[in-house]
Design a protein around this motif. Structure first.
Motif, PDB file in Angstrom:
ATOM      1  N   UNK A   1       0.805  -1.224   0.000  1.00  0.00           N
ATOM      2  CA  UNK A   1       0.000   0.000   0.000  1.00  0.00           C
ATOM      3  C   UNK A   1       0.837   1.272   0.000  1.00  0.00           C
ATOM      4  N   UNK A   2       2.053   1.169   0.547  1.00  0.00           N
ATOM      5  CA  UNK A   2       2.861   2.379   0.658  1.00  0.00           C
ATOM      6  C   UNK A   2       3.767   2.589  -0.557  1.00  0.00           C
ATOM      7  N   UNK A   3       3.942   1.531  -1.318  1.00  0.00           N
ATOM      8  CA  UNK A   3       4.805   1.632  -2.498  1.00  0.00           C
ATOM      9  C   UNK A   3       4.165   2.548  -3.545  1.00  0.00           C
ATOM     10  N   UNK A   4       4.952   3.457  -4.156  1.00  0.00           N
ATOM     11  CA  UNK A   4       4.326   4.321  -5.154  1.00  0.00           C
ATOM     12  C   UNK A   4       3.909   3.523  -6.400  1.00  0.00           C
ATOM     13  N   UNK A   5       2.843   3.947  -7.036  1.00  0.00           N
ATOM     14  CA  UNK A   5       2.416   3.293  -8.274  1.00  0.00           C
ATOM     15  C   UNK A   5       3.386   3.703  -9.381  1.00  0.00           C
TER      16      UNK A   5
END
Ligand code: IPE
Ligand code: IPE
Ligand code: MG
Length: 249
Positions: free
Chosen positions: A3-7
């Motif tokens: 969830x915290x990883x950037x797209x």
């Protein structure tokens, strides 16, 4: 992807289109009138617009009222018209500040003149905004759009041999907007319901059981993550297969 990883910005869809479905069932499940579901759906739309800006989506198209939705009971139709009016009154200033450019797709003619004026005013006010292009499909039908395009081409005297895929696209309500990369439909229905039937020729679909008022930013993010994994072949074959040894020799 967590969830915290950037797209991955370079793989995100440029254009997301949403069939915001399931407001009625959301309300019924809670023992509320259907219009309460539409109100809740509108609040959710506000969240999804902000999330689209945050995710860096360039074009968002939302299906708010179809040409077939006139067939609903008059109280519901009137309620939906009132909601559109309220949304413009309450949200326009903030959307303008956020850099959202509002566009309308569909036919304005059948709407109350007061609503028509508000829509035209919102489009005019926001026309130079560039952060997010928001196409609102209201009194929109894909078949109606194609009929309208054919009528205008004939009226303009377009010769038959000049009719091409590009020209037809230019005559649609979505002229100048790239085709949707990703179409999201909430509430689990497996049909197109007359939405962007021309433009969706090669769109990727994300269907979820979640009713629209509950479709939050987290699930939106999951839909984008699913899209990022897709292999869009457009009738061809994927590069991995085509560069394989067996093909060369
Ligand atoms: C979508 O929700 C909103 C509109 C079509 C205006 P619905 O009103 O279709 O909700 P369901 O499908 O009946 O649950
Ligand atoms: C599609 O939903 C239209 C909108 C979301 C505005 P509907 O609820 O009208 O579609 P059907 O009738 O289930 O196909
Ligand atoms: Mg529905």
């Amino acid at each position: 992807m967590t969830e915290t990883e950037p797209l991955p910005a370079d793989r995100l869809p440029q254009h997301v289109a949403i069939i915001m479905d399931g407001n009625g069932r959301w309300a019924i499940q809670r023992g509320l009138p259907r219009l309460a579901g539409h109100r809740a759906g509108t609040e959710n739309l506000r969240r999804i617009i902000t999330a689209s800006v945050e995710f860096g989506i360039k074009y968002l198209t939302i299906y708010a009222f179809s040409t077939e939705n006139w067939g609903r009971p008059p109280e519901e139709v009137q309620g939906l018209m009132r909601i559109l009016e309220d949304v413009i009154d309450k949200e326009l200033g903030e959307l303008h500040k956020e850099g959202v450019q509002l566009r309308h797709i569909g036919r304005l003619e059948r709407l109350d003149p007061k609503i028509q004026e508000k829509v035209l005013n919102a489009v005019e006010l926001t026309k130079n905004n560039e952060r997010l292009i928001l196409n609102v499909a209201f009194n929109y039908g894909g078949r109606d759009e194609i009929v309208c395009a054919i009528q205008r081409m004939i009226r303009d005297g377009v010769p038959p041999e000049a009719v091409t895929v590009d020209l037809v696209s230019q005559y649609l309500f979505t002229a100048g907007v790239p085709d949707p990369d990703l179409i999201i439909r909430t509430s689990g229905e497996l049909r197109v319901s007359n939405f962007l039937i021309w433009q969706a020729a090669y769109s990727e679909w994300y269907i979820t059981q979640t009713f629209w008022p509950d479709f939050g930013k987290e699930e939106y993010r999951r839909a984008l993550e699913a899209y990022v994994q897709r292999d869009r072949r457009y009738g061809g074959i994927s590069p991995v297969v085509s560069s394989g040894k067996s093909d060369a020799g």
